[in-house]
Design a protein around this motif. Sequence first.
Motif, PDB file in Angstrom:
ATOM      1  N   HIS A 284      27.286  46.053 -23.327  1.00  0.00           N
ATOM      2  CA  HIS A 284      28.000  46.478 -22.110  1.00  0.00           C
ATOM      3  C   HIS A 284      29.284  46.106 -22.465  1.00  0.00           C
ATOM      4  CE1 HIS A 284      24.528  46.525 -20.067  1.00  0.00           C
ATOM      5  NE2 HIS A 284      23.873  44.819 -20.069  1.00  0.00           N
ATOM      6  N   LEU A 285      30.056  45.124 -23.726  1.00  0.00           N
ATOM      7  CA  LEU A 285      31.063  45.221 -23.262  1.00  0.00           C
ATOM      8  C   LEU A 285      32.271  45.363 -24.537  1.00  0.00           C
ATOM      9  CD1 LEU A 285      30.264  41.337 -22.783  1.00  0.00           C
ATOM     10  CD2 LEU A 285      31.432  43.100 -20.556  1.00  0.00           C
ATOM     11  N   ASP A 286      31.367  45.437 -25.671  1.00  0.00           N
ATOM     12  CA  ASP A 286      32.587  45.813 -26.795  1.00  0.00           C
ATOM     13  C   ASP A 286      32.263  47.502 -26.883  1.00  0.00           C
ATOM     14  OD1 ASP A 286      33.835  45.808 -29.698  1.00  0.00           O
ATOM     15  OD2 ASP A 286      31.628  45.344 -30.349  1.00  0.00           O
ATOM     16  N   PRO A 287      33.984  48.185 -27.174  1.00  0.00           N
ATOM     17  CA  PRO A 287      33.733  49.667 -27.515  1.00  0.00           C
ATOM     18  C   PRO A 287      32.786  50.029 -28.884  1.00  0.00           C
ATOM     19  CG  PRO A 287      35.669  48.490 -27.345  1.00  0.00           C
ATOM     20  CD  PRO A 287      35.051  47.579 -26.820  1.00  0.00           C
ATOM     21  N   MET A 288      32.825  49.314 -29.852  1.00  0.00           N
ATOM     22  CA  MET A 288      32.773  49.410 -30.731  1.00  0.00           C
ATOM     23  C   MET A 288      31.258  49.573 -31.265  1.00  0.00           C
ATOM     24  SD  MET A 288      35.780  50.928 -31.795  1.00  0.00           S
ATOM     25  CE  MET A 288      35.085  50.985 -33.438  1.00  0.00           C
ATOM     26  N   ALA A 289      30.949  48.810 -29.964  1.00  0.00           N
ATOM     27  CA  ALA A 289      28.849  48.703 -30.223  1.00  0.00           C
ATOM     28  C   ALA A 289      28.391  49.384 -29.494  1.00  0.00           C
ATOM     29  CB  ALA A 289      28.491  47.444 -29.963  1.00  0.00           C
ATOM     30  N   ILE A 290      29.092  50.275 -28.180  1.00  0.00           N
ATOM     31  CA  ILE A 290      29.009  51.679 -27.388  1.00  0.00           C
ATOM     32  C   ILE A 290      29.210  52.820 -28.990  1.00  0.00           C
ATOM     33  CG2 ILE A 290      29.610  53.040 -25.255  1.00  0.00           C
ATOM     34  CD1 ILE A 290      30.816  50.049 -24.779  1.00  0.00           C
ATOM     35  N   PRO A 291      27.573  53.226 -28.894  1.00  0.00           N
ATOM     36  CA  PRO A 291      27.651  54.578 -29.193  1.00  0.00           C
ATOM     37  C   PRO A 291      28.354  55.449 -28.955  1.00  0.00           C
ATOM     38  CG  PRO A 291      25.325  54.219 -28.361  1.00  0.00           C
ATOM     39  CD  PRO A 291      25.886  52.778 -27.478  1.00  0.00           C
ATOM     40  N   PHE A 347      38.302  50.432 -23.832  1.00  0.00           N
ATOM     41  CA  PHE A 347      38.332  50.640 -25.601  1.00  0.00           C
ATOM     42  C   PHE A 347      39.635  50.469 -26.432  1.00  0.00           C
ATOM     43  CE2 PHE A 347      39.876  54.367 -28.220  1.00  0.00           C
ATOM     44  CZ  PHE A 347      37.093  53.851 -28.997  1.00  0.00           C
ATOM     45  N   LEU A 348      40.722  50.555 -25.323  1.00  0.00           N
ATOM     46  CA  LEU A 348      41.805  50.202 -26.562  1.00  0.00           C
ATOM     47  C   LEU A 348      42.367  48.596 -27.175  1.00  0.00           C
ATOM     48  CD1 LEU A 348      44.353  52.312 -24.845  1.00  0.00           C
ATOM     49  CD2 LEU A 348      43.393  52.498 -26.825  1.00  0.00           C
ATOM     50  N   ILE A 349      41.635  48.027 -26.094  1.00  0.00           N
ATOM     51  CA  ILE A 349      41.703  46.528 -25.695  1.00  0.00           C
ATOM     52  C   ILE A 349      39.938  46.301 -27.515  1.00  0.00           C
ATOM     53  CG2 ILE A 349      40.948  43.814 -25.326  1.00  0.00           C
ATOM     54  CD1 ILE A 349      42.241  45.141 -22.788  1.00  0.00           C
ATOM     55  N   GLY A 350      39.572  46.592 -27.472  1.00  0.00           N
ATOM     56  CA  GLY A 350      38.382  46.616 -28.270  1.00  0.00           C
ATOM     57  C   GLY A 350      38.084  47.461 -29.692  1.00  0.00           C
ATOM     58  N   PHE A 351      39.262  48.099 -29.547  1.00  0.00           N
ATOM     59  CA  PHE A 351      39.341  48.994 -31.046  1.00  0.00           C
ATOM     60  C   PHE A 351      39.373  48.359 -32.121  1.00  0.00           C
ATOM     61  CE2 PHE A 351      41.280  52.279 -33.548  1.00  0.00           C
ATOM     62  CZ  PHE A 351      39.947  53.185 -33.806  1.00  0.00           C
ATOM     63  N   GLY A 352      38.867  49.337 -32.946  1.00  0.00           N
ATOM     64  CA  GLY A 352      39.718  48.366 -34.266  1.00  0.00           C
ATOM     65  C   GLY A 352      38.100  47.794 -35.487  1.00  0.00           C
ATOM     66  N   PRO A 353      39.106  47.316 -36.139  1.00  0.00           N
ATOM     67  CA  PRO A 353      37.036  47.493 -37.626  1.00  0.00           C
ATOM     68  C   PRO A 353      36.010  46.161 -37.368  1.00  0.00           C
ATOM     69  CG  PRO A 353      39.240  46.294 -38.023  1.00  0.00           C
ATOM     70  CD  PRO A 353      39.716  47.257 -36.694  1.00  0.00           C
ATOM     71  N   ARG A 354      34.803  45.956 -37.626  1.00  0.00           N
ATOM     72  CA  ARG A 354      34.057  45.170 -37.681  1.00  0.00           C
ATOM     73  C   ARG A 354      33.609  44.548 -38.450  1.00  0.00           C
ATOM     74  NH1 ARG A 354      35.969  45.886 -33.184  1.00  0.00           N
ATOM     75  NH2 ARG A 354      35.186  45.820 -30.892  1.00  0.00           N
ATOM     76  N   PRO A 355      33.147  43.797 -39.202  1.00  0.00           N
ATOM     77  CA  PRO A 355      33.402  42.308 -37.452  1.00  0.00           C
ATOM     78  C   PRO A 355      34.313  42.055 -37.142  1.00  0.00           C
ATOM     79  CG  PRO A 355      32.194  41.198 -40.179  1.00  0.00           C
ATOM     80  CD  PRO A 355      32.873  42.611 -40.218  1.00  0.00           C
ATOM     81  N   ALA A 356      34.436  41.805 -35.968  1.00  0.00           N
ATOM     82  CA  ALA A 356      35.389  41.491 -35.291  1.00  0.00           C
ATOM     83  C   ALA A 356      36.712  40.825 -35.442  1.00  0.00           C
ATOM     84  CB  ALA A 356      35.014  41.806 -33.327  1.00  0.00           C
ATOM     85  N   GLU A 357      36.805  39.885 -37.077  1.00  0.00           N
ATOM     86  CA  GLU A 357      37.420  38.749 -36.967  1.00  0.00           C
ATOM     87  C   GLU A 357      38.489  39.301 -37.591  1.00  0.00           C
ATOM     88  OE1 GLU A 357      33.835  37.009 -38.498  1.00  0.00           O
ATOM     89  OE2 GLU A 357      33.786  38.264 -36.786  1.00  0.00           O
TER      90      GLU A 357
END
Length: 569
Positions: A284-291, A347-357
Amino acid sequence: MAFEPANRIASSDAEIAIIMTSSWKTWVVGWLGLVLASLILAPIPAVNETHYLGKARHFANPAWCENDFFLNSPSVHVVFFASTGWLPPFFGMTATALLVRAAGLLVLAYGTYRLSQVLGLSGGSYLAGLWLWPVLVATINVSGEWIVGGAESKVFAYGFLFWAMAFLSDNEPFLTKVWASSSLLAWSVAWHPIVGLWGALIILGSLILLSMLNKDRLFRSAALGTSAGTRSSGLLANLLLLAGWLAALWSIAAALQVSLMSGADETVRFQANYLQVYYRLAHHLDPMAIPTTAWLRGISAAGLTFAAWVVLTHSVFLKSASFTRRRAWQLLGWSALLAILLSIAGFLIGFGPRPAEKMAGYAWRMLLLKFYFFRMADVLVPLLLSFSLGQLSMMAVCRKKRRENVTPWPLNRFALVVPAMMLAVLMSFAVSRHGSWEAISVAIKQHHDWKATCDWIFQNTPRKTLCFAPTGHTSLKWYAERPEYVSFKDCPQDAAGIVEWNNRLLIITNWLQTQWGNGSDAKPALITKAGLKDLHEQTGLQLLITDRLGPFESEPVYQNDSYRIYELP
């Protein structure tokens, strides 16, 4: 269903006749269609119903499943719990779920119906759009949002949100409009703070944009006309509106107490935020986890939606329409656009590499992502699309029949074809979500066995017996009325509770890995009596329910074709 006599809308070329209705029968029929679809789409109890109504019952009666970890955690949706928690002792859980579903969908149908009135939709357009809407929400959503399913507080919140939107576009005096719409928004916040607050901000932003772009007053009170809701004059109506503010304050206070004043230190808060955003609610919350496919569906749907909206706003239907109707369509369109911009921001707030750290500033990003940036677009874009398509399809039907010089009476009857088709689509979609007939038969058999398992627990164990059910089986408390040690679905909302929830899941996982480590590919691990005793000492568990786990050294105290129950020594 017989529609009321048609009112013709004047147009420059006189090609289109729109059937206008203001009958209460329209939204009642729409409501009944939603209720039927919900029962097919999500048979009682739905996944979220066991979560919400279980919490509500414990909220009203803390002695029910009193040592359940999740139920004893702090409550956020206090208005929903207080409104529904007293029902199960009188009606039972299943009947309560049906009553609460019906009530929530009644508010939703009424709110969207009032909105359709100020949009100038015909009864057929409203029904077609209303019944197409849940299908679109389910198929083009980005973050897993739904609108028709189980009993949940957000259904009420969306209903009040759309009712408030209708009031803002209606022909009411300025003070009446402001008081009624703001109070209805307060009710939306009361039922679900996230939905209500985001909705209020989106509507406020849309009104400001409309005022700037149209260079006129933020509100305009037009001549007397069709009202979008019961006029707020009268003591009872004003008391109900005032109650919305009191309920909203209570709900916000509860949410703040859980999120900000739970007593957890910064380390625990950080851990809880991480678990919530990147693990439990990542879908629901992490844009990088959304397909990626979900994002592509959402982008395509947004393009189609605004194409339909532009076509409709430039049609004869709106060119010759009243200020109220044009303003209502503009308000809905801009609200959908702002919801999309909110999703882009998320999307812009959550966009980035994973792991989130690995992301720069991921701590503050994680904190912001908790506020569900994507859910409003998941609801508003399909609503605008369904109402636009509903109206355009009815306009096409009416134009064809008018060119053939059909009188209004058969036109009324023929106009039922479009909503009837949308109802058929909704019901077919609801059935298709369950898979093949073979899969449905297997699910029915497994559900029957699960109920029998829970019934045995209810009949043969003390009320405080602590249980653990297989993952995905969320209705143990519903049927067996016994507390659970932990459930993946039932995650608390306070920081300390979220961390403890994760720790309990880790205890179960580590115990299972220890048991499996004693075996090999040739010889599966045997879960011994000593292993069960160790689990009891770590968790206090008394009953372990399993569907696939094993083999066990102990004999089950109960078993059927699908489940076994083991008593821990």
